[in-house]
Design an enzyme around this catalytic site. Structure first.
Site, PDB file in Angstrom:
ATOM      1  N   ARG A  30       0.720  -0.956  -0.094  1.00  0.00           N
ATOM      2  CA  ARG A  30       0.314  -0.375  -0.393  1.00  0.00           C
ATOM      3  C   ARG A  30       0.258   1.146   0.314  1.00  0.00           C
ATOM      4  O   ARG A  30       0.554   2.427  -1.035  1.00  0.00           O
ATOM      5  CB  ARG A  30      -0.823  -0.061   1.251  1.00  0.00           C
ATOM      6  CG  ARG A  30      -2.193  -0.608   1.264  1.00  0.00           C
ATOM      7  CD  ARG A  30      -3.133  -0.619   2.663  1.00  0.00           C
ATOM      8  NE  ARG A  30      -3.857  -1.536   2.438  1.00  0.00           N
ATOM      9  CZ  ARG A  30      -3.427  -2.892   2.867  1.00  0.00           C
ATOM     10  NH1 ARG A  30      -2.285  -3.118   3.838  1.00  0.00           N
ATOM     11  NH2 ARG A  30      -4.755  -4.108   3.147  1.00  0.00           N
ATOM     12  N   HIS A 114      -6.800 -12.746   6.218  1.00  0.00           N
ATOM     13  CA  HIS A 114      -7.024 -12.526   4.759  1.00  0.00           C
ATOM     14  C   HIS A 114      -6.390 -13.411   3.778  1.00  0.00           C
ATOM     15  O   HIS A 114      -6.826 -13.180   2.884  1.00  0.00           O
ATOM     16  CB  HIS A 114      -6.458 -11.107   4.262  1.00  0.00           C
ATOM     17  CG  HIS A 114      -7.288  -9.519   5.422  1.00  0.00           C
ATOM     18  ND1 HIS A 114      -5.644  -8.774   5.864  1.00  0.00           N
ATOM     19  CD2 HIS A 114      -7.724  -9.618   5.849  1.00  0.00           C
ATOM     20  CE1 HIS A 114      -7.216  -8.112   7.066  1.00  0.00           C
ATOM     21  NE2 HIS A 114      -7.894  -8.714   6.933  1.00  0.00           N
ATOM     22  N   CYS A 122      -9.774 -21.707  -8.526  1.00  0.00           N
ATOM     23  CA  CYS A 122     -10.073 -21.710  -9.676  1.00  0.00           C
ATOM     24  C   CYS A 122     -11.568 -21.059  -9.282  1.00  0.00           C
ATOM     25  O   CYS A 122     -12.424 -21.744  -8.102  1.00  0.00           O
ATOM     26  CB  CYS A 122     -10.529 -22.865 -10.232  1.00  0.00           C
ATOM     27  SG  CYS A 122     -12.042 -23.054 -11.494  1.00  0.00           S
TER      28      CYS A 122
END
Ligand code: ZN
Length: 238
Positions: A30, A114, A122
Site C-alpha cells: 500500500r 486475509h 479456481c
C-alpha cells in the site's frame, strides 16, 4: 517484563501485520510508491470488481505481487515464533499478512485472516493450485475457470473458518502480542480487542502508533525481530 509475561503465559497468542513482513524486506504494497501502479489503481485492482470486469489487469497485478513475495523469505521473527510454537510456548499465530511467511518459517497453527498469496483457486470449481501457476503464466483451471489468488479482495467477506478460530484463540489467550500492525483494518483489529476484553494482557510491538495503544498493558516501539530475539535471550536466564 516482556520475557516474564511470555514465560509465565498459559496461552500465548500473537497477531501479526504488515510490519512483520517489511522486516523481511517485502515492501508494504500500500505504501510502496515505486512500481507500475498508483495507489488508487492498486486499491481498485484488489477488488472483486477488477476480477470480474478487468481480468487482464487484475492478473497482471497479482502476478507481480506473487513474483514480489517469491523474492523474499521469512525473517528471524517468523522463525522464532515457529520455534516457540515447537517448544509449546506459543499456541497460535493470527495474521493479516498474505505472504504465507509464517507457514514457510515452520509455524503450524496459523490463522490467515486475509487468505494467502501462496495459493490460487479456481473461481468455478474451487480447485486449489500453487501460486507458481501465475509465474508460469497459467491463469486458467483445467475446467476452464479463472485462477485467482486465495486472498480476500475488497468486496469479499473474510473467510469464516480462520476468523472463528482466531476469535477462539483470542478468547483462550492470557497474553496476546500484536506484532507490526497499526490495528486500523477492521474487522481483523477486533481480534486483539476481543483478547483484551476477555481478560488477556495486551502487548503491542509496533514502530508506529496504533489504534489501540491506549488499551495496551505494554507498548514497545522497536523492531519486531530484534525485540523477540532479546526476549528469547532473556527467557533462558529467568
Ligand atoms: Zn476449475
Amino acid at each position: 517484563m516482556l520475557e516474564e509475561w511470555i514465560k509465565n503465559a498459559n496461552h500465548l497468542v500473537v497477531f501479526t501485520g504488515a510490519g512483520m513482513s517489511t522486516e523481511s524486506g517485502l515492501p508494504d504494497f500500500r505504501s510502496a510508491d515505486k512500481g507500475l501502479w498508483t495507489n488508487e489503481q492498486k486499491s481498485y485492482l484488489s477488488s472483486t470488481d477488477a476480477l470480474n470486469h478487468h481480468l487482464e489487469d487484475f492478473i497482471a497485478f497479482y502476478r507481480e505481487r506473487v513474483l514480489g513475495i517469491s523474492e523474499f523469505k521469512p525473517n528471524k521473527g517468523h522463525f522464532l515464533l515457529a520455534e516457540w510454537e515447537k517448544r509449546g510456548l506459543l499456541k497460535g499465530v493470527i495474521t493479516q499478512n498474505v505472504d504465507g511467511f509464517h507457514f514457510l518459517a515452520g509455524s503450524k497453527k496459523v490463522y490467515e485472516l486475509h487468505g494467502t498469496l501462496q495459493k490460487l483457486h479456481c473461481q468455478t470449481c474451487k480447485k486449489t493450485y500453487s501460486c507458481n501457476e501465475y509465474l508460469h503464466e497459467v491463469y486458467v483451471c483445467a475446467c476452464g475457470g479463472t485462477l485467482r489468488p486465495s486472498i480476500v479482495l475488497f468486496g469479499e467477506m473474510l473467510p469464516e473458518k480462520p476468523f472463528l478460530l482466531a476469535e477462539k484463540a483470542a478468547i483462550a489467550s492470557d497474553v496476546f502480542i500484536v506484532l507490526g500492525s497499526s490495528l486500523s483494518v477492521s474487522p481483523a483489529n477486533q481480534i486483539p480487542l476481543l483478547a483484551k476484553q476477555t481478560g488477556s494482557k495486551l502487548i503491542i510491538i509496533n514502530n508506529e502508533e496504533t489504534e489501540f495503544d491506549y488499551l495496551a498493558d505494554l507498548l514497545i516501539r522497536e523492531a519486531i525481530g530484534q525485540t523477540l530475539e532479546c526476549a528469547e535471550a532473556k527467557l533462558n536466564s529467568i
